[in-house]
Design a protein around this motif. Sequence first.
Motif, short mmCIF file in Angstrom:
data_model
loop_
_atom_site.label_atom_id
_atom_site.label_comp_id
_atom_site.label_asym_id
_atom_site.label_seq_id
_atom_site.Cartn_x
_atom_site.Cartn_y
_atom_site.Cartn_z
N GLY A 1 37.93 40.31 53.55
CA GLY A 1 38.84 40.04 52.43
C GLY A 1 38.51 40.97 51.28
N SER A 2 39.46 41.15 50.35
CA SER A 2 39.13 42.01 49.22
C SER A 2 38.16 41.31 48.27
N GLN A 3 38.04 39.98 48.42
CA GLN A 3 37.06 39.27 47.61
C GLN A 3 35.65 39.81 47.89
N TYR B 1 42.20 38.66 36.94
CA TYR B 1 42.03 37.78 38.11
C TYR B 1 40.71 37.02 38.02
N TYR C 1 38.28 47.18 35.68
CA TYR C 1 38.91 46.53 36.83
C TYR C 1 40.36 46.22 36.48
N ASN D 1 47.78 39.29 39.31
CA ASN D 1 47.35 37.90 39.26
C ASN D 1 46.53 37.80 37.98
N ASP E 1 42.65 46.99 42.25
CA ASP E 1 42.75 45.93 43.25
C ASP E 1 44.23 45.72 43.57
N PRO F 1 46.18 43.64 46.23
CA PRO F 1 46.55 42.78 47.36
C PRO F 1 48.05 42.48 47.45
N TYR F 2 48.80 42.76 46.37
CA TYR F 2 50.21 42.31 46.30
C TYR F 2 51.24 43.42 46.43
N SER G 1 44.16 44.34 51.16
CA SER G 1 43.90 43.13 51.94
C SER G 1 45.02 42.85 52.93
N SER H 1 45.46 39.70 53.60
CA SER H 1 45.67 38.27 53.32
C SER H 1 47.10 37.93 52.98
N LYS H 2 47.76 38.77 52.18
CA LYS H 2 49.08 38.41 51.70
C LYS H 2 50.18 38.94 52.63
N ARG I 1 40.65 36.86 56.97
CA ARG I 1 39.58 37.38 56.11
C ARG I 1 39.31 38.86 56.39
N1 PMP Z 1 42.29 40.20 44.27
C1 PMP Z 1 43.31 39.52 43.73
C2 PMP Z 1 44.00 40.07 42.53
C3 PMP Z 1 43.72 38.30 44.30
O1 PMP Z 1 44.73 37.63 43.73
C4 PMP Z 1 43.06 37.81 45.45
C5 PMP Z 1 43.44 36.52 46.13
N2 PMP Z 1 43.98 35.55 45.41
C6 PMP Z 1 41.99 38.56 45.96
C7 PMP Z 1 41.64 39.76 45.36
C8 PMP Z 1 41.20 38.11 47.16
O2 PMP Z 1 41.95 38.12 48.32
P1 PMP Z 1 41.36 38.22 49.78
O3 PMP Z 1 39.87 38.08 49.71
O4 PMP Z 1 41.99 37.09 50.51
O5 PMP Z 1 41.77 39.55 50.30
#
Ligand code: PMP
Length: 388
Positions: A100-102, A126, A166, A173, A201, A203-204, A230, A232-233, A240
Motif C-alpha cells: 500500500g502507499s501507506q 492527509y 508532502y 484527501n 502522493d 492514490p486518486y 496505489s 487500493s482505489k 495492500r
Molecule cells: N495516501 C492518501 C492520500 C490516501 O488517501 C490513502 C488512503 N486513504 C493512502 C495514501 C493509503 O492508501 P493505501 O495504503 O491503501 O495505498
Amino acid sequence: MNLWTVARRMDGMKPSALREILRITERPDVLSMAGGLPASEGFAVNELRAACEAVLCREPAAALQYGPSEGWAPLRAWVAAHLRARGARVDEGQVLITSGSQQALDLIGKVLIDPGAPVAVELPTYLGALQAFDLFEPTYQGVATDAHGPLPGALAELDPACRFLYLVPNFQNPTGRLMPHERREAVVAAARGRGLPLVEDDPYGELWCDAPPPVSLQALWPQGVMLLGSFSKTLAPGLRLGWLVAPPTLFQKLLVAKQAADLHSASFTQRVVHEVLSQGVLAQRLPALRQRYRGQRDAMHAALTRHLPPGCEWQLPAGGMFFWLRLPPGCDAQALLPAAVEAGIAFVPGAPFFVQAPDPRCLRLSFVTLSASQIDEGVRRLACILRG
Ligand code: PMP
C-alpha cells in the motif's frame, strides 16, 4: 511494577481520529459519509479468482516463495510503463513495490525524518501521512493553500531545513481539490528554487470524473520528486499493494528500509495483480468505476445544493472520493458529530487534518460508499442538524 517500557516516540501517539470515527460508523443503521471505502461492487472478483488459479497452476513455487525486496520485476515494469504513459519520467529500476502507499509513507519517514526535523505539509493534509510521519517525530510546517492547492509564495516562508513538502495534487484527501497545471509548474519552480524536495502522493489520479488530471509533479522535476501510487482505489485496498518511485540517489536507502520492515510485499499478490493487469482488467473497468463515482458525486452536489442552509460552502470535486464542506460562521463540525451519529449519519470533522490553525467549520464527506438516495437522505439529516 511496569514490566514493559514503551519507547518515548510513542508518547502522544494515538489511534487516528478517523479510525475511531469509522468504528462508530460501522453500525449498520448509520449512513456513513465518513470513510473513503471504495465501492466493493467495483472489485474485479471473478478476474482475481481466475488470476489466483492461473498463478498457482503456472508458477506455484515462485508465487509462494520469498521474493526480491524491490518487488516482482514484471510488476515494477508494468508500473513504470503505466506512469510513463501518463507523462512521468520513470525507469523500472526506480520503482519500489510497497504494501500500500501507506507503507511508502512509513519508509519515507524512516529514511528522511530525524527527530525534530522540519517537514512541510499542505493545510489541510492527509491524516494517515501525519500518523506515519509522527513516529519519526518531525516538527510540522503548514503550507497555506487555496482552491488550487499550495500557494507557491508560501514556500518562501518555510524553514530552509525542511526535509520535504508532502502533497496530494490529484483530488486531495480531504479537500477533493485538483492542482491545475499552472499551479504545478509554479509550486515546482518555487520548490526547485529553494532546494526543497517534494513527496507527491497520488492514490486518486485515476478516479477523474470529466478529464484526466494534468501531468504529475514528478514529470516536471524527476530528481526532486518522489511519486507514490496505489492499487487500493483502482483494484481493491485489501490487496495492500502500492508503489514508490524514487530518484536513483535515494532508492537504495528506501530499499534497505523496506527490507528491514517486511523483506518484500507478498510474492503471490504481486503476481495475481500483474496477471489481472496484463489482461487489461484495469483499462476495462475504470470507465465504469469513473461513471459510478461521477453519479455519486453529482448526487451529493445536488443534495448539498437542495438541503443545506445558506452560508455553507463547497467546491465540486473533479474526481476522487471527497467533498470538503465549510459550515457557516460559528459552527464547529467536531461538536456536531454526536448529534449526527444520533441522527444516524457520520462525517469526518476537518480539524485533525490541519497541523496548525485548524478550521473548526470544515468537515469531509465521502460520496463513494452510499447510493444516490442514501446520499440525499444523509445530507438531508445533516441539514436538519445544522438548522438545530
Ligand atoms: N495516501 C492518501 C492520500 C490516501 O488517501 C490513502 C488512503 N486513504 C493512502 C495514501 C493509503 O492508501 P493505501 O495504503 O491503501 O495505498
